[in-house]
Design a protein around this motif. Structure first.
Motif, PDB file in Angstrom:
ATOM      1  N   MET A  32      -5.655 -34.867  -1.572  1.00  0.00           N
ATOM      2  CA  MET A  32      -4.792 -34.251  -2.583  1.00  0.00           C
ATOM      3  C   MET A  32      -5.136 -32.787  -2.815  1.00  0.00           C
ATOM      4  O   MET A  32      -4.249 -31.953  -3.034  1.00  0.00           O
ATOM      5  CB  MET A  32      -4.890 -35.045  -3.878  1.00  0.00           C
TER       6      MET A  32
ATOM      7  N   TRP B  52      -8.249 -37.246  -8.782  1.00  0.00           N
ATOM      8  CA  TRP B  52      -7.148 -36.290  -8.764  1.00  0.00           C
ATOM      9  C   TRP B  52      -6.149 -36.586  -9.876  1.00  0.00           C
ATOM     10  O   TRP B  52      -5.785 -37.731 -10.117  1.00  0.00           O
ATOM     11  CB  TRP B  52      -6.417 -36.310  -7.424  1.00  0.00           C
TER      12      TRP B  52
ATOM     13  N   VAL C 240       4.966 -38.002  -6.748  1.00  0.00           N
ATOM     14  CA  VAL C 240       3.571 -38.440  -6.727  1.00  0.00           C
ATOM     15  C   VAL C 240       3.448 -39.578  -7.738  1.00  0.00           C
ATOM     16  O   VAL C 240       3.900 -39.444  -8.875  1.00  0.00           O
ATOM     17  CB  VAL C 240       2.616 -37.289  -7.090  1.00  0.00           C
TER      18      VAL C 240
ATOM     19  N   TRP D  54      -2.217 -29.952  -2.445  1.00  0.00           N
ATOM     20  CA  TRP D  54      -1.666 -29.358  -3.655  1.00  0.00           C
ATOM     21  C   TRP D  54      -2.273 -28.029  -4.088  1.00  0.00           C
ATOM     22  O   TRP D  54      -1.604 -27.254  -4.786  1.00  0.00           O
ATOM     23  CB  TRP D  54      -1.783 -30.355  -4.809  1.00  0.00           C
TER      24      TRP D  54
END
Length: 302
Positions: free
Chosen positions: A76, A209, A151, A80
């Motif tokens: 992640m 995350w 997500v 991101w």
């Protein structure tokens, strides 16, 4: 390792524009009284044992505690933190939370944008001269926009915790939600320090995350001028095992201990301003837009 496809909206993601009027702050007459919550005692918050929403909350945490691993967190971060998914102004991002109800929250069942203004107004009443603190209250959950970009919520919302070391008992649902997490059985990760050195500092710890780390990375990437204390509140406000239960102190350094009281002060407003008395958002926007223009202006990269 848990692998799933991540789909995000294109760069021209649709959003409404909200204009900031000039002149004296007209919002003072429209601010709800958030100093006390007469309908709910403090002990009634964060009840993870019973309540109308408990099944939804447990299911979200069970998925989180199954799939949040070292490998997943690294994945992640790679996807991101480059902030290459879209461009969006901060107020537009805040108001997009109208579409989101946090599935991990046992206290509220209304859109997250209202919680943003409730938190900000609570801080504003208690700390009237600290305008960046007001803004932190408003934007602290904006990283939850990831949930609007496909997500799953278990990778966006809820309490955070370190991966790569032993899960502490203060983590929500610790006893009955980690049994399917592969790191739980990995001898490299399931000791007190795991992959970390004693007192290495939270900057070097991989957190599960979620929206905290994502927004922190967005603000740093866009060179926003919120002070270190505010960025720290945003990054660790969901780390309840640490700031509310005193766990993971063996990983903390002097910086963490210095900034911990700021996170704890923020937490009072993040938690105890959740009431059914909803603010008049349209009347409050001009004041908060002025803070956005001061500390994180323009169109940001996300």
């Amino acid at each position: 390792m848990c692998v799933f496809s991540i789909f995000v909206k294109p760069e021209n993601v649709s959003s409404s524009l909200y204009l900031c009027s000039q002149g004296p702050d007209p919002s003072l007459a429209y601010r709800p009284n958030l100093k006390t919550n007469e309908t709910k005692e403090k002990e009634g918050y964060r009840n993870f044992e019973s309540g109308d929403l408990i099944d939804r909350v447990f299911n979200t945490y069970k998925l989180m505690h199954t799939h949040q691993t070292v490998d997943f967190v690294n994945q992640m971060n790679s996807v991101w933190t480059g902030c290459s998914h879209t461009k969006l102004g901060m107020m537009d991002a805040i108001m997009s939370l109208d579409q989101l109800v946090d599935e991990s929250d046992p206290d509220v069942d209304f859109p997250n944008s209202y919680h943003a203004f409730q938190t900000a107004e609570g801080i504003r009443q208690a700390h009237p001269d600290n305008d960046w603190f007001h803004l932190v209250g408003l934007i602290h959950d904006v990283g939850k926009t990831m949930a609007l970009w496909d997500v799953p919520q278990w990778a966006v919302v809820g309490d955070t915790f370190p991966v790569g070391c032993q899960y502490q008992n203060s983590i929500v649902f610790r006893d009955n939600s980690f049994m399917d997490n592969p790191d739980e059985k990995n001898s490299r990760y399931n000791t007190e320090f795991g992959i970390y050195e004693p007192n290495c500092g939270l900057d070097k710890v991989h957190m599960s995350w979620g929206h905290d780390e994502y927004l922190y990375r967005v603000l740093r990437f866009n060179n926003c001028s919120i002070p270190e204390e505010g960025l720290y509140m945003i990054r660790f406000h969901s780390f309840y095992p640490w700031h509310s239960h005193g766990d993971y102190m063996h990983l903390c350094n002097e910086k963490d201990l210095r900034l911990l009281p700021w996170v704890q002060e923020f937490n009072k407003f993040d938690l105890y301003t959740k009431t059914t008395e909803l603010p008049d958002v349209d009347k409050l926007k001009p004041y908060y837009q002025s803070l956005i223009d001061k500390y994180c202006p323009g169109i940001l990269k996300w």
